[in-house]
Design a protein around this motif. Structure first.
Motif, short mmCIF file in Angstrom:
data_model
loop_
_atom_site.label_atom_id
_atom_site.label_comp_id
_atom_site.label_asym_id
_atom_site.label_seq_id
_atom_site.Cartn_x
_atom_site.Cartn_y
_atom_site.Cartn_z
N THR A 160 10.93 6.53 1.97
CA THR A 160 9.73 5.78 2.33
C THR A 160 9.05 6.45 3.50
O THR A 160 9.64 7.32 4.16
CB THR A 160 10.11 4.34 2.73
OG1 THR A 160 10.92 4.39 3.92
CG2 THR A 160 10.86 3.62 1.61
N PRO A 161 7.81 6.07 3.82
CA PRO A 161 7.14 6.64 4.99
C PRO A 161 7.94 6.48 6.27
O PRO A 161 7.91 7.34 7.15
CB PRO A 161 5.83 5.85 5.04
CG PRO A 161 5.55 5.51 3.60
CD PRO A 161 6.89 5.22 3.02
N ALA A 207 4.59 -0.70 -2.64
CA ALA A 207 3.76 -0.09 -3.69
C ALA A 207 4.55 0.01 -4.99
O ALA A 207 4.02 -0.28 -6.07
CB ALA A 207 3.29 1.30 -3.24
N VAL A 214 -3.73 1.46 -4.47
CA VAL A 214 -2.67 1.00 -5.38
C VAL A 214 -3.20 -0.11 -6.28
O VAL A 214 -2.92 -0.15 -7.48
CB VAL A 214 -1.45 0.51 -4.58
CG1 VAL A 214 -0.38 -0.06 -5.53
CG2 VAL A 214 -0.85 1.64 -3.75
N ARG A 258 -5.10 2.11 1.68
CA ARG A 258 -3.93 2.38 0.82
C ARG A 258 -3.72 1.24 -0.17
O ARG A 258 -3.40 1.46 -1.35
CB ARG A 258 -2.68 2.56 1.68
CG ARG A 258 -2.61 3.89 2.42
CD ARG A 258 -1.25 4.05 3.07
NE ARG A 258 -1.09 5.37 3.68
CZ ARG A 258 0.03 5.81 4.23
NH1 ARG A 258 1.10 5.02 4.25
NH2 ARG A 258 0.10 7.01 4.75
N ASP A 310 -1.92 -6.02 2.80
CA ASP A 310 -1.49 -4.90 3.63
C ASP A 310 -2.42 -4.75 4.82
O ASP A 310 -3.61 -5.07 4.73
CB ASP A 310 -1.48 -3.60 2.81
CG ASP A 310 -0.56 -2.53 3.39
OD1 ASP A 310 -0.79 -2.10 4.52
OD2 ASP A 310 0.39 -2.14 2.69
N GLY A 355 0.79 -1.22 0.00
CA GLY A 355 0.00 0.00 0.00
C GLY A 355 0.83 1.27 0.00
O GLY A 355 0.30 2.36 -0.22
N SER A 356 2.14 1.14 0.23
CA SER A 356 3.00 2.33 0.27
C SER A 356 4.45 1.92 0.10
O SER A 356 4.79 0.73 0.13
CB SER A 356 2.83 3.08 1.60
OG SER A 356 3.23 2.26 2.69
N GLY A 357 5.32 2.90 -0.09
CA GLY A 357 6.76 2.70 -0.07
C GLY A 357 7.29 1.66 -1.04
O GLY A 357 6.89 1.61 -2.21
N ASP A 395 -3.16 -1.83 6.05
CA ASP A 395 -3.95 -0.65 5.69
C ASP A 395 -4.68 -0.92 4.38
O ASP A 395 -4.13 -0.73 3.30
CB ASP A 395 -3.03 0.57 5.55
CG ASP A 395 -3.78 1.87 5.37
OD1 ASP A 395 -4.91 1.85 4.85
OD2 ASP A 395 -3.22 2.93 5.74
#
Length: 254
Positions: free
Chosen positions: A195-196, A19, A45, A41, A36, A14-16, A38
């Motif tokens: 990244t986050p 994703a 994606v 998010r 994920d 979902g991120s970083g 989350d």
């Protein structure tokens, strides 16, 4: 392994890094399932790349099994590619101010980073082993995410370094065990990436860390991690090792 037409599972997608990897694999023709914690998010994606999203806490073994079953049912097949990017980066001294201990941080970090990676690897490998082998005998590829902290852990990173060190250490024995099933196991040890997790650091710490990267003197781009993941999938002789992806950085003590 050719990526086009394969089913891929990416945790933390979902991120970083996750994703970016999901996007890269989809761009090469894979059908991607994003797992994920989350789900919002992950769903965003997945919608972008034409994949699916499944919610799960990777530290929960039963939840991982159910999530992969859901992905198999929705995509119509078992993933031959599994990339674990889910993780957390909590920092705490072993003995802090006024003698405060940090076992809670250590326990949670290992549950998510190490146990989560092991859960995904185990359940993915069990299903991959039941697939028909491809022309070269390969059934699947598992890529786990370590960190340069497994060798260069900084002050306050005992838990994080331990979790990532274990991921790097289990790469070879896992590859040796799963070789009989035609499944490769690799690990990537990213350095300092945009990244986050990095974005949560104070600006002065981020600037100090970036200045220590010899070349290129900048944070890594998640797309560069994704590119290495793609190269690992497509190069059949890469197996059983951890690759540092770090711009030649060696982290200082603090």
């Amino acid at each position: 392994m050719l990526i086009d037409g394969q089913i891929a599972l990416v945790t933390g997608g979902g991120s970083g890094l996750g994703a970016a990897t999901a996007r890269q694999l989809a761009a090469k023709g894979a059908k991607v399932a994003i797992l994920d914690f989350d789900i919002d998010r992950a769903s965003a994606v997945a919608a972008e790349i034409g994949g699916i999203a499944v919610q799960a806490d990777v530290s929960d073994e039963a939840a991982v099994s159910a999530a992969i079953d859901s992905a198999v049912a929705q995509l119509g097949g078992v993933p031959r590619i599994a990339v674990s990017c889910a993780g957390i980066g909590m920092a705490a001294r072993i003995v802090g101010r006024e003698g405060k201990l940090s076992f809670d941080v250590f326990e949670k970090t290992l549950k998510v980073n190490l146990f989560g990676t092991y859960n995904v690897m185990s359940h993915a490998a069990r299903r991959m082993a039941e697939l028909e082998p491809m022309a070269d005998g390969e059934r699947g590829i598992i890529i786990n995410t370590a960190s340069v902290a497994f060798e260069d852990g900084q002050l306050g990173q005992a838990a994080y370094a331990a979790s990532k060190g274990a991921i790097a250490s289990m790469c070879l024995p896992a590859a040796r065990e799963l070789a009989q099933s035609g499944i490769r196991v690799m690990a990537i040890a990213p350095g300092l990436f945009q990244t986050p997790m990095m974005e949560g650091l104070p600006p002065e710490i981020s600037a100090k860390n970036t200045a220590n990267i010899p070349f290129p003197t900048r944070l890594g781009a998640p797309e560069e991690y994704a590119l290495l993941a793609e190269q690992i999938v497509t190069n059949p002789f890469l197996n059983g090792t951890t690759i540092r992806l770090d711009g030649a950085v060696r982290l200082p003590p603090r």
